[in-house]
Design a protein around this motif. Sequence first.
Motif, PDB file in Angstrom:
ATOM      1  N   SER A   1       0.808  -1.212   0.000  1.00  0.00           N
ATOM      2  CA  SER A   1       0.000   0.000   0.000  1.00  0.00           C
ATOM      3  C   SER A   1       0.847   1.270   0.000  1.00  0.00           C
ATOM      4  O   SER A   1       0.318   2.371  -0.173  1.00  0.00           O
ATOM      5  N   ASP A   2       2.144   1.134   0.177  1.00  0.00           N
ATOM      6  CA  ASP A   2       3.044   2.290   0.079  1.00  0.00           C
ATOM      7  C   ASP A   2       3.462   2.583  -1.359  1.00  0.00           C
ATOM      8  O   ASP A   2       4.132   3.587  -1.618  1.00  0.00           O
TER       9      ASP A   2
ATOM     10  N   PHE B   1       2.672   2.462  -5.855  1.00  0.00           N
ATOM     11  CA  PHE B   1       1.658   2.897  -6.811  1.00  0.00           C
ATOM     12  C   PHE B   1       1.678   1.999  -8.046  1.00  0.00           C
ATOM     13  O   PHE B   1       2.754   1.648  -8.550  1.00  0.00           O
TER      14      PHE B   1
ATOM     15  N   GLN C   1      -1.489   1.152  -4.354  1.00  0.00           N
ATOM     16  CA  GLN C   1      -2.477   2.182  -4.637  1.00  0.00           C
ATOM     17  C   GLN C   1      -2.674   2.244  -6.150  1.00  0.00           C
ATOM     18  O   GLN C   1      -1.714   2.450  -6.890  1.00  0.00           O
TER      19      GLN C   1
END
Length: 450
Positions: A216-217, A219, A239
């Motif tokens: 989740s850190d 992209f 993300q």
Amino acid sequence: MKTINDYTHKKILVLGLAKSGVGAALLLHKLGAFVTVNDYKPLSENPEAQGLLEQGIKVICGEHPIELLEEGFELIVKNPGIPYHNPMIVGAMERGIPVITEVELAYQISEAPFIAITGTNGKTTTTTLVYEMLKAGNKNPLIAGNIGTVASEVAQAAEGHNQIVIELSSFQLMGTPSFRPKIAILTNLYDAHLDYHGTRLEYIKAKANITKNQTSDDFFIVNAEQEEVMNVARASKAQIVPFSPVRELTNGAYIKDGWLIFEGEQIMQQADIRLPGAHNLENILSAVAAAKLSGVQNDAIYQVLTTFTGVKHRLQFIGEVCGRLFYNDSKATNILATKNALAAFDKPIILLAGGLDRGNEFDELIPSFKNVKAMITFGQTAGKMENAAQKAGIKTIQRVDNVGKAVPLAYELSEPGDVVLLSPACASWDQYKTFEVRGDIFIEAVHKLK
């Protein structure tokens, strides 16, 4: 470069050379491994292997002896082009020997984060755009992979303030158990390399490896207009940052009212973009997303997109000769790429096409021939190309021996204002070692006209 001890005194086999094999062998040697290199090309014809031998690295050339696997290797670093059904790879996996590619090594020793780009089409253009935008924005990028220096060399020189922008193929991504880019881009998915992967599903699984270790850190920039791409995104922990050239999105990169938009912010007007082709809007939007996520300012993005006219061999503008516009799209090694190239122009086109015969016909191109006033064919697929051209009603169709002879003929058949387009829709290997060689011959022939 990170100091790691993972390979100290370990026996490692580097299978297959070329640039990535040489880079992997030298890096592993530096890291204290006991390296053996095995390449199919005979030593007398293999300057890369000779150079490694001079460095004190064990080299076995001329064959891939299966009994080599009995020497107790703890790891194999494989050239991406060697398929997994190769007897050496099958034998290694049966023995439980891990198999990776050189990109994995580069990631393990890199102090810099990676921005990784993959997809069927558009990888090179997108990678170049991201690199140029980061460079214009003073973000200290380095470029690696298929269009730059091999990743293991770049990673050794990279520091924490750098970012490594890398183009990755499905072949490379199959050997990356821990590779985790900070930003990943999946441009699109179409049928490709099925002779290597076996099925479309296996091909997509290989591409999906670009995001498998993201968290989740991180992209993951994805094409919102392709359901298969979005299926890959749904399985990612990163993300998700979508892009679309055809509709407004709630987030990500898109076009609205003639403006490039990222996360609701107007970046620049679409009319100011120099790079031709509707398909390139996908590449541009994904690159803009990566640049903005990296903190690049809008003026730097504007600077790149108002000056960048294409990557060599990818719809590359070569020049104008007596009013004729010459474009080199030798990288168009499949039908879709040629469709995209033809759609980029509303002028009359003299199309130069043909190459390696992979068994397919070219009727799929017929709707894209509406602006083609003449076709010049060459290579194994010349006859098939001519059949498609005849069905499309193209009146002027001529065959030549090679690309070099096609260029002066195209000039004779053209008029001021016409586009002369090399976009073969086929691989080059029937006549040329690489698509780059084919494109360079086209460029040289155009310069001779000048």
